[in-house]
Design a protein around this motif. Structure first.
Motif, short mmCIF file in Angstrom:
data_model
loop_
_atom_site.label_atom_id
_atom_site.label_comp_id
_atom_site.label_asym_id
_atom_site.label_seq_id
_atom_site.Cartn_x
_atom_site.Cartn_y
_atom_site.Cartn_z
N ASP A 50 -17.16 43.97 4.25
CA ASP A 50 -17.93 43.25 5.25
C ASP A 50 -17.59 41.77 5.12
OD1 ASP A 50 -19.25 45.49 6.21
OD2 ASP A 50 -20.88 45.28 4.74
N SER A 51 -17.52 41.08 6.26
CA SER A 51 -17.20 39.66 6.23
C SER A 51 -17.83 38.96 7.42
CB SER A 51 -15.68 39.46 6.26
OG SER A 51 -15.16 39.87 7.51
N HIS A 52 -17.76 37.65 7.40
CA HIS A 52 -18.18 36.86 8.55
C HIS A 52 -17.22 35.69 8.70
CE1 HIS A 52 -20.09 34.54 5.29
NE2 HIS A 52 -20.00 33.51 6.11
N LYS A 53 -17.19 35.10 9.88
CA LYS A 53 -16.32 33.95 10.14
C LYS A 53 -17.08 32.67 9.86
CE LYS A 53 -13.05 35.89 13.38
NZ LYS A 53 -11.91 35.92 12.52
N ASN A 69 -12.16 33.80 7.48
CA ASN A 69 -13.01 34.93 7.13
C ASN A 69 -13.57 34.72 5.72
OD1 ASN A 69 -12.64 36.41 9.48
ND2 ASN A 69 -10.74 37.28 8.71
N ASP A 72 -18.10 39.08 2.38
CA ASP A 72 -19.50 39.31 2.08
C ASP A 72 -19.66 40.50 1.13
OD1 ASP A 72 -20.42 37.24 3.71
OD2 ASP A 72 -20.48 38.54 5.47
#
Length: 182
Positions: A50-53, A69, A72
């Protein structure tokens, strides 16, 4: 054949593992760019990412802000993993490694999903890569880089020598209107 076999009593006597044995997969978070190649190539689909920008401000005025990126969650379900090593091979940034750690048994199968903190701990058990063979041929890339660096160093040395010679000749010539000293 002439000696009796002796069984090592496991918990008391640790086994001697080969230097590059496969135990578990370790994660070096700093190298992970969240490209998802490992998760996509995994035949068992046992890697969860899972990741976020995140937007980074511009470094210079009139420059554009960059996005990157941020990791998470990185987890591997070792109850599904078949230890094929495809994830390690396809990682373009060397974020995954084989660790010789093999004592990670759990009483509940749900606890075999290890998160990035545990994978990070195993990173410190990864052995150093074997040393290069001193009699081996130097890789072409390194040879080309060394040749370019030597050429640049020679050019800088020649330029410095030429500048020193020009300065020395400028000191030797008298200013206009003066006679040279005998």
């Amino acid at each position: 054949m002439t000696r009796r076999s002796v069984t090592d009593q496991y918990p008391e006597a640790q086994p001697e593992l080969p230097p590059r044995s496969r135990g578990v997969i370790a994660l070096l978070e700093e190298n992970c760019t969240v490209c998802m190649l490992c998760a996509r190539e995994c035949p068992d689909w046992c890697i969860y990412i899972d990741s976020h920008k995140e937007t980074l401000p511009a470094a210079e005025p009139n420059a554009r802000a960059r996005t990157r990126n941020v990791l998470d969650r990185f987890a591997i379900d070792f109850s599904l993993c078949m230890y094929c090593g495809i994830c390690i091979e396809v990682c373009p940034f060397d974020a995954l490694f084989w660790s010789p750690e093999f004592e990670y048994a759990e009483t509940d199968i749900h606890e075999l999903t290890h998160e990035r903190e545990k994978l990070r701990e195993w990173m410190w058990t990864v052995p150093a890569p074997p040393a290069l063979d001193p009699s081996a041929e130097e890789p072409k890339e390194i040879a080309a880089a060394r040749k370019a660096a030597d050429k640049l160093a020679a050019a800088e040395t020649a330029a410095a020598a030429q500048a020193a010679a020009a300065e020395a000749s400028a000191d030797a010539t008298p200013p206009p209107g003066e006679e040279p000293a005998p």
